[in-house]
Write a protein that holds these residues in place. Structure first.
Motif, PDB file in Angstrom:
ATOM      1  N   HIS A  52      50.266  50.770  42.064  1.00  0.00           N
ATOM      2  CA  HIS A  52      50.716  51.335  40.785  1.00  0.00           C
ATOM      3  C   HIS A  52      50.225  52.773  40.656  1.00  0.00           C
ATOM      4  O   HIS A  52      49.105  53.010  40.208  1.00  0.00           O
ATOM      5  CB  HIS A  52      50.195  50.498  39.612  1.00  0.00           C
ATOM      6  N   SER A  78      44.701  46.654  44.290  1.00  0.00           N
ATOM      7  CA  SER A  78      45.328  46.588  42.971  1.00  0.00           C
ATOM      8  C   SER A  78      44.498  45.719  42.047  1.00  0.00           C
ATOM      9  O   SER A  78      43.844  44.774  42.485  1.00  0.00           O
ATOM     10  CB  SER A  78      46.738  45.999  43.080  1.00  0.00           C
ATOM     11  N   ASP A  80      46.132  44.253  39.773  1.00  0.00           N
ATOM     12  CA  ASP A  80      47.170  43.263  39.473  1.00  0.00           C
ATOM     13  C   ASP A  80      46.883  42.016  40.303  1.00  0.00           C
ATOM     14  O   ASP A  80      46.921  42.057  41.531  1.00  0.00           O
ATOM     15  CB  ASP A  80      48.542  43.843  39.826  1.00  0.00           C
ATOM     16  N   ARG A  82      48.520  39.152  40.367  1.00  0.00           N
ATOM     17  CA  ARG A  82      49.637  38.236  40.631  1.00  0.00           C
ATOM     18  C   ARG A  82      49.874  38.098  42.130  1.00  0.00           C
ATOM     19  O   ARG A  82      49.901  39.085  42.855  1.00  0.00           O
ATOM     20  CB  ARG A  82      50.912  38.748  39.961  1.00  0.00           C
ATOM     21  N   GLN A  99      41.797  42.904  45.805  1.00  0.00           N
ATOM     22  CA  GLN A  99      41.944  42.990  44.348  1.00  0.00           C
ATOM     23  C   GLN A  99      40.767  43.743  43.747  1.00  0.00           C
ATOM     24  O   GLN A  99      39.611  43.488  44.091  1.00  0.00           O
ATOM     25  CB  GLN A  99      42.028  41.592  43.738  1.00  0.00           C
TER      26      GLN A  99
END
Length: 137
Positions: A52, A78, A80, A82, A99
């Motif tokens: 991102h 990230s 994120d 997910r 992560q």
């Protein structure tokens, strides 16, 4: 040389400190234009990429870079969590995924999986990173 591409400048500085203390040279970019300039100008031994970043989708950058270079490892980072993001990154050509937040020792272990400090090409006294971003050194 390691390219770190992330929109969070304080995270980049922390990563630079950790990697520099271990003998790695780091170039950084906070947006797509800077990332493309680095990737077009120097050949990093490893790319650490947040998915991102402003002006780009990191997943697209992975695919674009893989179209030019199939061998340089890309470590995606990230916050994120997910699994879809992780799976898409890996299918687009990422070599690994971490992560955030990432403890220093985990980051170093992951980086060393792909490159050793001082294993890059030695050349003139002004490195490609210094030419692109004089504040790196």
């Amino acid at each position: 040389m390691i390219a770190v591409i992330d929109d969070n400048e304080s995270w980049i500085e922390a990563v630079k400190d950790v990697l520099a203390n271990e003998g790695f040279e780091v170039c950084s970019a906070t947006n797509e234009d800077q990332a493309i300039e680095i990737l077009d100008t120097v050949r990093p031994q490893l790319i650490i990429l947040d998915v991102h970043i402003p002006g780009a989708r990191g997943l697209r950058l992975i695919s674009d870079f893989r179209g030019r270079d199939r061998t340089t490892p890309i470590l995606v980072v990230s916050s994120d969590d997910r699994s879809l993001v992780r799976n898409q990154a890996m299918s687009n050509g990422a070599s690994g995924f971490l992560q955030k937040p990432i403890p220093s020792q985990i980051l170093l272990r992951a980086v060393r999986r792909y490159v050793q400090p001082g294993s890059g090409e030695q050349g003139d006294s002004l490195s490609p990173c210094s030419r692109l971003n004089p504040s790196v050194n």
